[in-house]
Scaffold this motif. Structure first.
Motif, mmCIF file in Angstrom:
data_model
loop_
_atom_site.group_PDB
_atom_site.id
_atom_site.type_symbol
_atom_site.label_atom_id
_atom_site.label_comp_id
_atom_site.label_asym_id
_atom_site.label_seq_id
_atom_site.Cartn_x
_atom_site.Cartn_y
_atom_site.Cartn_z
ATOM 1 N N UNK A 124 0.834 -1.205 0.000
ATOM 2 C CA UNK A 124 0.000 0.000 0.000
ATOM 3 C C UNK A 124 0.875 1.264 0.000
ATOM 4 N N UNK A 125 1.919 1.257 0.828
ATOM 5 C CA UNK A 125 2.829 2.412 0.873
ATOM 6 C C UNK A 125 3.563 2.581 -0.458
ATOM 7 N N UNK A 126 3.906 1.460 -1.049
ATOM 8 C CA UNK A 126 4.598 1.494 -2.343
ATOM 9 C C UNK A 126 3.718 2.135 -3.416
ATOM 10 N N UNK A 146 12.197 6.145 1.710
ATOM 11 C CA UNK A 146 13.176 5.889 2.768
ATOM 12 C C UNK A 146 12.486 5.329 4.009
ATOM 13 N N UNK A 147 11.270 5.788 4.273
ATOM 14 C CA UNK A 147 10.506 5.251 5.400
ATOM 15 C C UNK A 147 10.166 3.779 5.164
ATOM 16 N N UNK A 148 9.836 3.432 3.929
ATOM 17 C CA UNK A 148 9.543 2.029 3.602
ATOM 18 C C UNK A 148 10.774 1.167 3.809
ATOM 19 N N UNK A 149 11.922 1.688 3.432
ATOM 20 C CA UNK A 149 13.159 0.906 3.505
ATOM 21 C C UNK A 149 13.616 0.668 4.937
ATOM 22 N N UNK A 162 10.709 -6.445 -2.132
ATOM 23 C CA UNK A 162 11.920 -5.668 -1.860
ATOM 24 C C UNK A 162 12.548 -5.159 -3.150
ATOM 25 N N UNK A 163 12.539 -5.997 -4.183
ATOM 26 C CA UNK A 163 13.069 -5.574 -5.488
ATOM 27 C C UNK A 163 12.233 -4.435 -6.065
ATOM 28 N N UNK A 164 10.914 -4.525 -5.894
ATOM 29 C CA UNK A 164 10.038 -3.455 -6.381
ATOM 30 C C UNK A 164 10.347 -2.131 -5.675
ATOM 31 N N UNK A 165 10.555 -2.211 -4.363
ATOM 32 C CA UNK A 165 10.857 -1.002 -3.589
ATOM 33 C C UNK A 165 12.187 -0.399 -4.033
ATOM 34 N N UNK A 166 13.196 -1.261 -4.219
ATOM 35 C CA UNK A 166 14.513 -0.773 -4.648
ATOM 36 C C UNK A 166 14.445 -0.149 -6.041
ATOM 37 N N UNK A 167 13.696 -0.777 -6.932
ATOM 38 C CA UNK A 167 13.547 -0.221 -8.286
ATOM 39 C C UNK A 167 12.818 1.115 -8.255
ATOM 40 N N UNK A 168 11.817 1.211 -7.384
ATOM 41 C CA UNK A 168 11.087 2.475 -7.245
ATOM 42 C C UNK A 168 12.008 3.558 -6.693
ATOM 43 N N UNK A 169 12.877 3.195 -5.772
ATOM 44 C CA UNK A 169 13.841 4.145 -5.222
ATOM 45 C C UNK A 169 14.761 4.663 -6.326
#
Length: 303
Positions: A124-126, A146-149, A162-169
């Motif tokens: 949801x945060x993503x 950064x809060x998600x990480x 985790x890969x999705x979050x890193x790619x979004x970053x």
């Protein structure tokens, strides 16, 4: 004959007693291994117990329960929550097995629930961060990512997320770099435009100042030309030559400007007697020497 049969019966009873002792010891060791979480050893102990008592319900139940618990742990470690839950359910449904394993299985259920809750929250945060990125609110997106990480996504279950979050970053960082570059270029362009405007303004002011100086110089030259034609002495001589003046006539010389022309102003007074004096105001044009009677406040040419 009876003696032989009796001895055989005693041997069978002896062997049966030995088997029961091995069985009991194996079951107890298996339970002890479960308590110390040495599940492979527990599995081996239950296998020994089952070998001593073929098809024994207790040993069979403990062995299957231990295997299912280990399968549940492995599935959980590999991130397969559905398989982990299925194996955990088999453990808890075993009525002849270990209560300790059932309690330990509750921990697996709690982990599964925590993982699913975390996954839903991070997803949801993503999505919220992705919306910020699409609306070009890059700084807010960077703070949110950064809060998600800060969440622990090291477990295998979160690998894809985790890969999705890193790619979004990375996408946010790329967008921020592009935004900073665009802002820098816009600032440089604005600064160049301001400098160009200032240069144009300075050039215009310089041109106006030069033109003003040239105009002033031209005016000065004209004035010099005007005054150079008929001097004050020349003007006075012109007035004196207008006629024969008595010895009592006085001449006063001054300057008088009208309509941009600096005339020579000559005041003539003839006090022939005490009761009457003649007063005349003359203006002499500085260029052509024209004489005007200005006694009544208007230009009345005489010549």
């Amino acid at each position: 004959m009876r003696k032989v049969l009796f001895i055989g019966l005693l041997f069978i009873l002896f062997l049966s007693g030995c088997n029961q002792e091995v069985y009991n010891n194996s079951i107890q060791k298996g339970l002890d291994f479960i308590a110390s979480e040495e599940f492979k050893k527990a599995e081996g102990a239950f296998e020994i117990a089952l070998s001593e008592k073929k098809q024994d319900e207790r040993a069979t139940a403990l062995l299957e329960q231990t295997r299912n618990y280990q399968d549940a742990l492995q599935a959980l470690e590999e991130g397969d929550l559905d398989l982990a839950a299925n194996n955990a359910e088999k453990v808890t449904k075993e009525t002849e097995g270990s209560e300790a394993l059932i309690k330990k299985t509750e921990e697996i259920y709690l982990l599964i629930e925590d993982f699913q809750t975390t996954y839903s929250e991070i997803t949801e945060q993503n999505e919220s961060v992705l919306q910020l990125l699409e609306s070009e609110e890059y700084e807010k997106a960077a703070i949110s990512i950064e809060e998600i990480l800060t969440a622990d996504l090291s477990h295998m279950f979160f690998q894809s997320l985790s890969e999705d979050v890193e790619n979004l970053k990375k996408d946010i960082e790329t967008a921020l770099i592009a935004q900073e570059k665009a802002e820098r270029e816009a600032a440089e362009k604005e600064r160049a435009a301001i400098e160009e405007a200032e240069r144009e303004k300075a050039a215009k002011e310089e041109a106006e100042r030069t033109a003003a100086e040239e105009t002033k110089e031209q005016v000065n030259k004209r004035e010099e030309t005007v005054t150079a034609n008929i001097s004050a002495d020349d003007a006075l001589a012109i007035i004196k030559n207008l006629g024969t003046w008595s010895s009592t006539t006085s001449f006063s010389l001054d300057a008088f400007e009208m309509d941009g022309v600096k005339y020579h102003y000559i005041y003539v007074e003839d006090a022939a007697n005490e009761s009457y004096s003649s007063k005349v105001h003359y203006l002499v044009h500085p260029v052509d020497g024209t004489v005007y009677d200005y006694s009544r406040g208007s230009l009345a040419p005489l010549n």
